[in-house]
Design a protein around this motif. Structure first.
Motif, mmCIF file in Angstrom:
data_model
loop_
_atom_site.group_PDB
_atom_site.id
_atom_site.type_symbol
_atom_site.label_atom_id
_atom_site.label_comp_id
_atom_site.label_asym_id
_atom_site.label_seq_id
_atom_site.Cartn_x
_atom_site.Cartn_y
_atom_site.Cartn_z
ATOM 1 N N LEU A 76 0.805 -1.249 -0.017
ATOM 2 C CA LEU A 76 -0.029 0.112 0.100
ATOM 3 C C LEU A 76 0.846 1.172 -0.058
ATOM 4 N N GLU A 77 1.973 1.301 0.748
ATOM 5 C CA GLU A 77 2.726 2.413 0.958
ATOM 6 C C GLU A 77 3.549 2.873 -0.276
ATOM 7 N N ALA A 78 3.785 1.490 -1.239
ATOM 8 C CA ALA A 78 4.522 1.635 -2.485
ATOM 9 C C ALA A 78 3.435 2.111 -3.562
ATOM 10 N N GLN A 79 2.123 1.770 -3.479
ATOM 11 C CA GLN A 79 0.952 2.083 -4.307
ATOM 12 C C GLN A 79 0.751 3.514 -4.455
ATOM 13 N N VAL A 80 0.910 4.083 -2.901
ATOM 14 C CA VAL A 80 0.443 5.629 -2.608
ATOM 15 C C VAL A 80 1.642 6.305 -3.073
ATOM 16 N N THR A 83 0.646 5.943 -7.301
ATOM 17 C CA THR A 83 -0.660 6.730 -7.736
ATOM 18 C C THR A 83 -1.331 7.704 -6.789
ATOM 19 N N GLY A 84 -0.876 7.631 -5.784
ATOM 20 C CA GLY A 84 -1.580 8.646 -4.757
ATOM 21 C C GLY A 84 -2.538 7.957 -3.784
ATOM 22 N N THR A 90 -5.480 2.302 -5.267
ATOM 23 C CA THR A 90 -5.178 2.639 -3.718
ATOM 24 C C THR A 90 -6.454 2.328 -2.776
ATOM 25 N N ALA A 91 -7.479 2.598 -3.541
ATOM 26 C CA ALA A 91 -8.676 2.307 -2.700
ATOM 27 C C ALA A 91 -9.000 0.604 -2.509
#
Length: 468
Positions: A76-80, A83-84, A90-91
């Motif tokens: 999740l941290e890498a995804q944020v 893509t933000g 992220t959702a």
């Protein structure tokens, strides 16, 4: 307390020190192994490399469920970053983590490793952080896009990395062996030490049998019974006993204060009981001898004694009686001379008063005090003459014979009187009661002070003879 150093410690001091230090290292390793599971959380925070090195020994592996959870958070941290926080990917990741959170609460994977308290801490911190009452709602709110946006993504991830992630990482999964017991490969680390200790024990037992050939192998081994604890693959904590003994014998550890205090109560109690038993036994034997009449026969008839060891070929009872007689004549009588003269004077005065015409003489002028003065001089003369004759008679052969005859006759008369039943019973009763009082006061004296004072004196003597 006396300190005894065994043969090996005296013959091979440096070798024994080396073995003692090796045993101490092994004991420290045993203590580390026994406390590893309880201290792993501390090692994980302070020395994480140590846990990576020692976890395989205990069969410890990262728990799949918590590892998967932490991996999803890392993704999740890498995804944020890419893509933000508001992106559909992220959702989707947040939704997946919320599902894993509910599964985590239901399964509680921390229970198998006895880490439920850590999991409760995680839930409590999340409840406080999100303001929710239930842990389910706290996890769901924390991993929602709205909360992370309002509270701040960076701030909440910093909270997760410092307050939650370390507790998650403490959970683990421990494999089991064929016996369905937790895996533990510590015996592989312990085996080299055990082999060394076994060879050392064999050398010691062999040396003991060489010095004492009459001992069997079992008896020689029992001379070093405490070293057997170094060979046991279980109850390894008992190795503290042989390690302490070895360090003490080699001078690397001073156990004298502890040893003295540990033995003090035992020594005092044992010495007191032993002294009491010995004293009571002696007194009771004397009482039994008095009841049987053996004491009177032993004192009055030396010739009837059983084979008896004489120290100086002297009849002690006759010598004591003779000595007491001499003391009475030469030392005691001169000191009580005034009293004896007064007694003789009183007897003569009483006799004169009973003579006819004595009262008439009291009324004749000049004769009133004649009788009193004459009786005083007469009493003094009687004592002086009697005492001089007695002392002179003791110095010649006839007097010595008469004195010896007096002693024999006195003994025979005393024996005849003591043979009367009522006299024997009365004297025996008095002697037995006296010995009973001696016995009671003897035990009382020991209970109050005796043994502890003797122990303190013994310790002072050992300190004086101990090399400085």
């Amino acid at each position: 307390m006396a300190r005894i150093k065994p043969y090996f410690e005296r013959r091979y001091p440096w070798r024994e020190r080396g073995i003692a230090i090796l045993a101490l290292i092994n004991l420290l390793l045993v203590l580390f192994d026994l406390t590893y599971l309880y201290s792993r959380d501390f090692y994980l925070q302070v020395i994480p490399s140590l846990t990576r090195l020692y976890d395989p020994v205990k069969g410890i592996q990262p728990h799949p469920e918590t590892e998967n959870y932490l991996a999803q958070v890392a993704a999740l941290e890498a995804q944020v970053i890419v893509t933000g926080l508001q992106s559909p990917k992220t959702a989707s990741s947040l939704a997946q983590i919320r599902v894993l959170s509910q599964t985590l609460i239901e399964d509680n994977p921390f229970a198998a490793a006895y880490k439920s308290s850590q999991f409760e801490t995680i839930k409590q911190r999340l409840r406080v952080r999100t303001g929710e009452t239930l842990a389910r709602d706290a996890f769901a709110r924390f991993w929602s896009p709205l909360y992370l946006t309002q509270a701040g993504w960076q701030q909440e991830m910093e909270f997760w990395d410092t307050q939650i992630r370390p507790l998650m990482q403490t959970n683990y999964y421990r494999s089991v062996n064929r016996l369905d017991t937790p895996t533990n490969h510590f015996w592989l680390l312990d085996l080299p030490f055990v082999l060394i200790f076994a060879l050392d024990l064999f050398a010691r037992v062999r040396a003991i049998r060489h010095r004492y050939p009459y001992l069997s192998w079992l008896e020689a081994t029992l001379r070093r019974w405490y070293d057997l604890f170094l060979l046991l693959p279980f109850w390894r904590l008992l190795r503290v006993l042989p390690v302490s003994v070895r360090l003490y014998h080699t001078g690397l550890l001073n156990l004298d204060p502890l040893r003295a205090e540990a033995q003090r109560d035992f020594v005092i109690g044992f010495a007191a009981e032993l002294t009491e038993m010995a004293g009571i036994q002696i007194v009771e034997q004397m009482q039994n001898s008095i009841r049987k009449g053996d004491v009177f026969r032993w004192l009055l008839h030396p010739e009837l004694r059983k084979p008896y060891v004489q120290v100086n070929n002297v009849n002690e009872m006759s010598a004591i009686a003779s000595r007491l007689f001499h003391i009475g004549v030469y030392d005691v009588l001169p000191q009580v001379q005034p009293d004896i003269e007064n007694l003789i004077h009183h007897s003569l005065s009483s006799t004169l008063h009973q003579l006819p015409g004595n009262r008439a003489l009291q009324y004749i002028p000049g004769l009133r005090n004649v009788g009193k003065n004459q009786t005083k001089r007469l009493a003094k003369a009687i004592f002086s003459v009697t005492y001089n004759n007695l002392t002179n008679s003791m110095q010649d052969s006839v007097g010595a014979e008469l004195t010896a005859r007096l002693g024999r006759n006195l003994r025979d008369a005393l024996e005849n009187e003591l043979q009367k039943k009522h006299n024997i019973q009365e004297i025996q009763s008095l002697l037995i009661d006296m010995l009973e009082e001696v016995k009671i006061n003897y035990v009382k004296g020991i209970a109050e002070a005796g043994s502890e004072q003797l122990l303190e004196k013994a310790e002072q003597l050992h300190k004086q003879i101990r090399p400085k």
